[in-house]
Design a protein around this motif. Structure first.
Motif, PDB file in Angstrom:
ATOM      1  N   ASP A  61       0.824  -1.204   0.000  1.00  0.00           N
ATOM      2  CA  ASP A  61       0.000   0.000   0.000  1.00  0.00           C
ATOM      3  C   ASP A  61       0.860   1.257   0.000  1.00  0.00           C
ATOM      4  O   ASP A  61       0.583   2.223  -0.734  1.00  0.00           O
ATOM      5  CB  ASP A  61      -0.927   0.012   1.218  1.00  0.00           C
ATOM      6  CG  ASP A  61      -2.221  -0.740   0.981  1.00  0.00           C
ATOM      7  OD1 ASP A  61      -2.606  -0.901  -0.189  1.00  0.00           O
ATOM      8  OD2 ASP A  61      -2.852  -1.168   1.964  1.00  0.00           O
ATOM      9  N   ALA A  65       0.973   4.103  -3.046  1.00  0.00           N
ATOM     10  CA  ALA A  65       0.602   5.480  -2.722  1.00  0.00           C
ATOM     11  C   ALA A  65       1.780   6.424  -2.935  1.00  0.00           C
ATOM     12  O   ALA A  65       1.613   7.555  -3.433  1.00  0.00           O
ATOM     13  CB  ALA A  65       0.117   5.570  -1.278  1.00  0.00           C
ATOM     14  N   PRO A 169      -4.748   7.928   2.658  1.00  0.00           N
ATOM     15  CA  PRO A 169      -3.329   8.230   2.436  1.00  0.00           C
ATOM     16  C   PRO A 169      -2.974   9.706   2.638  1.00  0.00           C
ATOM     17  O   PRO A 169      -1.988  10.031   3.311  1.00  0.00           O
ATOM     18  CB  PRO A 169      -3.121   7.806   0.977  1.00  0.00           C
ATOM     19  CG  PRO A 169      -4.137   6.741   0.758  1.00  0.00           C
ATOM     20  CD  PRO A 169      -5.322   7.139   1.568  1.00  0.00           C
ATOM     21  N   SER A 196     -10.908   5.296   5.338  1.00  0.00           N
ATOM     22  CA  SER A 196     -10.380   4.807   4.068  1.00  0.00           C
ATOM     23  C   SER A 196     -10.759   3.363   3.754  1.00  0.00           C
ATOM     24  O   SER A 196     -10.872   2.991   2.590  1.00  0.00           O
ATOM     25  CB  SER A 196      -8.858   4.941   4.060  1.00  0.00           C
ATOM     26  OG  SER A 196      -8.315   4.667   2.788  1.00  0.00           O
ATOM     27  N   VAL A 239      -7.094   5.739  -6.007  1.00  0.00           N
ATOM     28  CA  VAL A 239      -5.738   5.499  -5.528  1.00  0.00           C
ATOM     29  C   VAL A 239      -4.803   6.626  -5.967  1.00  0.00           C
ATOM     30  O   VAL A 239      -4.001   7.135  -5.179  1.00  0.00           O
ATOM     31  CB  VAL A 239      -5.221   4.138  -6.046  1.00  0.00           C
ATOM     32  CG1 VAL A 239      -3.747   3.946  -5.688  1.00  0.00           C
ATOM     33  CG2 VAL A 239      -6.055   3.005  -5.476  1.00  0.00           C
ATOM     34  N   TYR A 245      -5.935   3.740  -0.333  1.00  0.00           N
ATOM     35  CA  TYR A 245      -4.824   2.855  -0.637  1.00  0.00           C
ATOM     36  C   TYR A 245      -5.279   1.799  -1.646  1.00  0.00           C
ATOM     37  O   TYR A 245      -6.480   1.605  -1.864  1.00  0.00           O
ATOM     38  CB  TYR A 245      -4.318   2.165   0.637  1.00  0.00           C
ATOM     39  CG  TYR A 245      -3.626   3.096   1.596  1.00  0.00           C
ATOM     40  CD1 TYR A 245      -2.313   3.505   1.373  1.00  0.00           C
ATOM     41  CD2 TYR A 245      -4.288   3.578   2.717  1.00  0.00           C
ATOM     42  CE1 TYR A 245      -1.676   4.373   2.248  1.00  0.00           C
ATOM     43  CE2 TYR A 245      -3.666   4.433   3.601  1.00  0.00           C
ATOM     44  CZ  TYR A 245      -2.358   4.838   3.366  1.00  0.00           C
ATOM     45  OH  TYR A 245      -1.737   5.702   4.225  1.00  0.00           O
TER      46      TYR A 245
END
Length: 276
Positions: A61, A65, A169, A196, A239, A245
């Motif tokens: 993840d 990101a 994120p 999230s 994303v 994520y």
């Protein structure tokens, strides 16, 4: 193998130009409920396997990101040790416009499904041979509406996003925010609302993908392919903009397939028992 009857509707045009519908009953093998259960179980296992993977390897993840994150120098007024930067795609007018359009698609689909169901109900009152809707297989339109309510509505938005606590994120200290990163499946985060895990819009996108099953065969290329592309673009955009994520997007998208398959399998089982 049990055999059931399914009524198919075909459209013809009379000499005066009016459309006329004819219904034909055909015999089909009833192995589909078993297949539906199999699809449900397979997608459910894949969902949990992906969750276990992302939970065990949170670096996946973070790496994805980070690829979409553009770091920049912090100002002298910023906290020492803070990571500064932004997700460039989040400021793209093209992405913003596309998201606004895509966001409305599930609502439009619900309106069309409900309108089609109402139309068929009205037709049933005016045509005695329209008991074809009482065929052995459950109506996929009902399956779609129920799965949307249970999946994106209850499971995702009312439960997971409300109580998972996972920060987005762009809200974590790794990417310019103030909250600590937590891996997928952890409920230890400090996010208080609209969190999230998992992505609601990705869940809606997965539901849109399921609607391809409702399209007539002759429309599946012209309408189904663009719908599939859009359903994959939506989680990718979430994303790239730092809203979710990769795990949030993938699990959100797949969750709709799991619930759609599960609802359809249950509906078919109930219908089969009634047919006896």
């Amino acid at each position: 193998m049990r055999i059931g009857t399914v009524s198919l509707r075909s459209e013809t045009v009379s000499e005066n130009g009016n459309s006329m519908f004819e219904f034909t009953s055909i015999a089909v093998p009833q192995s589909l409920p078993t297949r539906s259960r199999s699809i449900f179980l397979v997608t459910l296992v894949v969902w949990w396997a992906l969750l276990a993977l992302f939970n065990a390897f949170p670096s996946i993840d973070i790496a994805v990101a980070n690829a979409a994150f553009t770091p920049r120098n912090c100002s002298i007024f910023s906290s020492i040790g803070r990571t500064c930067g932004d997700f460039a795609w989040d400021k793209s007018p093209v992405f913003t416009g596309a998201r606004n359009v895509f966001y409305m698609l599930p609502y439009l689909a619900v309106i069309l499904l409900v309108a089609d169901l109402i139309r068929d109900r009205i037709n049933q009152r005016h045509a005695s041979n329209l008991d074809a809707r009482k065929a052995i297989w459950p109506d996929l339109r009902i399956t779609a509406l129920v799965s949307l309510a249970l999946g994106c509505g209850v499971t995702v938005n009312l439960f997971l996003k409300a109580f998972s606590g996972r920060p987005r994120p762009r809200d974590t200290s790794l990417f310019g925010g103030q909250l600590d990163f937590v891996q997928a499946g952890s409920f230890a985060g400090k996010c208080l609302r609209n969190c999230s895990f998992i992505s609601g819009e990705s869940s809606s996108a997965g539901w849109l993908f399921c609607l391809i099953l409702l399209l007539p065969a002759r429309w599946r290329l012209s309408f189904g392919f663009p719908l599939a592309v859009v359903s994959l673009l939506i989680p990718a955009m979430r994303v790239l903009t730092g809203a979710h994520y990769l795990s949030d997007a993938m699990l959100g998208w797949l969750s709709s397939l799991v619930i759609f398959a599960g609802v359809h399998a249950i509906a078919e089982e109930i219908a089969n028992r009634r047919e006896g």
